[in-house]
Design a protein around this motif. Structure first.
Motif, mmCIF file in Angstrom:
data_model
loop_
_atom_site.group_PDB
_atom_site.id
_atom_site.type_symbol
_atom_site.label_atom_id
_atom_site.label_comp_id
_atom_site.label_asym_id
_atom_site.label_seq_id
_atom_site.Cartn_x
_atom_site.Cartn_y
_atom_site.Cartn_z
ATOM 1 N N ASP A 15 -45.186 -32.061 42.711
ATOM 2 C CA ASP A 15 -43.731 -32.005 42.950
ATOM 3 C C ASP A 15 -42.973 -31.047 42.015
ATOM 4 O OD1 ASP A 15 -44.526 -33.964 44.708
ATOM 5 O OD2 ASP A 15 -43.279 -35.550 43.897
ATOM 6 N N PHE A 20 -36.051 -31.383 41.172
ATOM 7 C CA PHE A 20 -36.449 -32.134 39.976
ATOM 8 C C PHE A 20 -36.138 -31.387 38.679
ATOM 9 C CE2 PHE A 20 -39.463 -33.872 43.236
ATOM 10 C CZ PHE A 20 -38.879 -35.119 43.320
ATOM 11 N N LEU A 26 -32.310 -34.646 41.582
ATOM 12 C CA LEU A 26 -32.965 -35.741 40.838
ATOM 13 C C LEU A 26 -33.660 -35.108 39.632
ATOM 14 C CD1 LEU A 26 -34.076 -38.500 40.211
ATOM 15 C CD2 LEU A 26 -35.419 -38.418 42.306
ATOM 16 N N ASP A 55 -42.709 -33.195 47.554
ATOM 17 C CA ASP A 55 -41.944 -34.353 48.009
ATOM 18 C C ASP A 55 -41.093 -33.861 49.187
ATOM 19 O OD1 ASP A 55 -41.715 -37.114 47.275
ATOM 20 O OD2 ASP A 55 -39.740 -36.751 46.382
ATOM 21 N N HIS A 57 -38.734 -35.427 52.164
ATOM 22 C CA HIS A 57 -38.137 -36.610 52.801
ATOM 23 C C HIS A 57 -37.190 -36.248 53.946
ATOM 24 C CE1 HIS A 57 -39.661 -39.000 49.522
ATOM 25 N NE2 HIS A 57 -38.861 -38.476 48.621
ATOM 26 N N TRP A 87 -32.891 -43.680 44.724
ATOM 27 C CA TRP A 87 -32.737 -42.354 44.119
ATOM 28 C C TRP A 87 -31.567 -41.622 44.749
ATOM 29 C CZ3 TRP A 87 -35.808 -42.315 40.087
ATOM 30 C CH2 TRP A 87 -37.043 -42.964 40.131
ATOM 31 N N HIS A 90 -32.837 -36.441 47.619
ATOM 32 C CA HIS A 90 -33.568 -35.333 46.990
ATOM 33 C C HIS A 90 -34.673 -34.860 47.915
ATOM 34 C CE1 HIS A 90 -35.987 -38.883 46.127
ATOM 35 N NE2 HIS A 90 -37.027 -38.074 46.089
ATOM 36 N N TYR A 124 -44.948 -41.869 46.093
ATOM 37 C CA TYR A 124 -44.998 -41.260 44.763
ATOM 38 C C TYR A 124 -46.324 -40.532 44.523
ATOM 39 C CZ TYR A 124 -40.992 -44.306 43.572
ATOM 40 O OH TYR A 124 -39.774 -44.943 43.524
ATOM 41 N N LEU A 159 -44.148 -33.076 38.036
ATOM 42 C CA LEU A 159 -43.001 -33.980 37.882
ATOM 43 C C LEU A 159 -43.116 -35.143 38.876
ATOM 44 C CD1 LEU A 159 -40.369 -31.091 37.739
ATOM 45 C CD2 LEU A 159 -41.364 -32.329 35.787
ATOM 46 N N ALA A 160 -42.616 -36.247 38.511
ATOM 47 C CA ALA A 160 -42.148 -36.595 37.184
ATOM 48 C C ALA A 160 -43.269 -37.322 36.441
ATOM 49 C CB ALA A 160 -40.921 -37.505 37.262
ATOM 50 N N VAL A 163 -43.262 -40.998 37.055
ATOM 51 C CA VAL A 163 -43.212 -41.512 38.429
ATOM 52 C C VAL A 163 -44.398 -40.938 39.211
ATOM 53 C CG1 VAL A 163 -41.788 -41.942 40.476
ATOM 54 C CG2 VAL A 163 -40.680 -41.636 38.254
ATOM 55 N N CYS A 164 -44.218 -39.798 39.841
ATOM 56 C CA CYS A 164 -45.262 -39.322 40.762
ATOM 57 C C CYS A 164 -46.531 -38.890 40.043
ATOM 58 C CB CYS A 164 -44.703 -38.210 41.646
ATOM 59 S SG CYS A 164 -43.485 -38.841 42.836
HETATM 60 C C1 VGL Z 1 -40.380 -38.506 42.390
HETATM 61 C C2 VGL Z 1 -38.801 -40.177 42.446
HETATM 62 C C3 VGL Z 1 -38.656 -40.011 43.788
HETATM 63 C C4 VGL Z 1 -41.325 -37.683 41.588
HETATM 64 C C5 VGL Z 1 -40.230 -38.333 43.747
HETATM 65 O O1 VGL Z 1 -41.715 -36.594 42.030
HETATM 66 O O2 VGL Z 1 -41.709 -38.147 40.481
HETATM 67 N N1 VGL Z 1 -39.662 -39.428 41.742
HETATM 68 N N2 VGL Z 1 -39.376 -39.085 44.431
#
Ligand code: VGL
Ligand code: ZN
Length: 209
Positions: A15, A20, A26, A55, A57, A87, A90, A124, A159-160, A163-164
């Motif tokens: 990502d 990001f 985000l 990512d 969406h 979130w 994004h 994620y 990233l992040a 998270v991912c």
């Molecule tokens: C992510 C939150 C929502 C990421 C993706 O890439 O870490 N975090 N979508």
């Protein structure tokens, strides 16, 4: 730098997208600090296999706070019986913020894997979507792609961090892959969580370079 990776290792870039980066929808803390280093690493052609995730969406995605009247970004709700962070909208499909970062030469990437297109499930990890309504976590197909290429080790960055990248590391280990994380080529949404992220990775046996 690293010792030369095995020909059976893949680099997974998670990502690395403008949304990001600081100023993005985000933003990760210092997210832009990884861009030059990732570009440099790709130009070395040190990895025989390179995967980039994106990512991706739909605008009506369930993870967007704006799709839950009365809710604000970073609040938690219950979704399919589990906690879900809401979130800011994004990485909406086709928007500039969802692109692979334009300051990186992506030509070394063998596979570009988009995730998060199911409007009702967040996604994620590079390997599996989050839990869906039936409690299962659908595969993205990445494990099979790696297996069929004889890959047994993954190096993770992007990233992040909290998270991912973290979810991808957890799933890699669960699949029996050796996993290493290039710490300085990751940044978190929440820097306060860095110590916990490190501890989780270490307890999983993920190497931190
Ligand atoms: C992510 C939150 C929502 C990421 C993706 O890439 O870490 N975090 N979508
Ligand atoms: Zn997302």
């Amino acid at each position: 730098m690293l010792p030369a990776p095995s020909p059976h290792a893949a680099l997974i870039l998670v990502d690395v997208q403008p949304d990001f980066m600081p100023g993005g929808a985000l933003a990760c803390h210092e997210g832009d600090a990884i861009v030059a280093g990732i570009d440099r690493l790709l130009r070395t052609r040190a990895f025989r296999h390179v995967v980039a995730t994106q990512d991706w969406h739909p605008r009506d995605h369930v993870s967007f706070a704006a799709n839950h009247p009365g809710r604000a970004p970073f609040e938690q709700i219950a979704l399919h019986g589990r906690p879900q962070t809401l979130w800011p909208a994004h990485c909406v499909q086709g928007t500039p913020g969802a692109a692979l970062h334009p300051a990186i030469d992506w030509s070394a990437a063998d596979l570009i894997l988009r995730k998060g297109s199911d409007p009702g499930v967040d996604s994620y990890s590079a390997f599996r979507e989050n839990h869906g309504p039936d409690g299962a976590r659908p595969s993205t197909g990445l494990a099979g792609w790696l297996r069929e290429r004889g890959i047994d080790e993954v190096y993770l960055c992007g990233l992040a961090r909290d998270v991912c990248v973290l979810w991808t590391a957890q799933d890699a280990v669960a699949l029996g892959l050796r996993a290493r994380l290039l710490w300085d080529l990751t940044r978190p949404v929440t820097p306060d969580g860095d110590a916990a992220t490190r501890a989780t990775l270490q307890s999983l046996g993920v190497g931190i370079d």
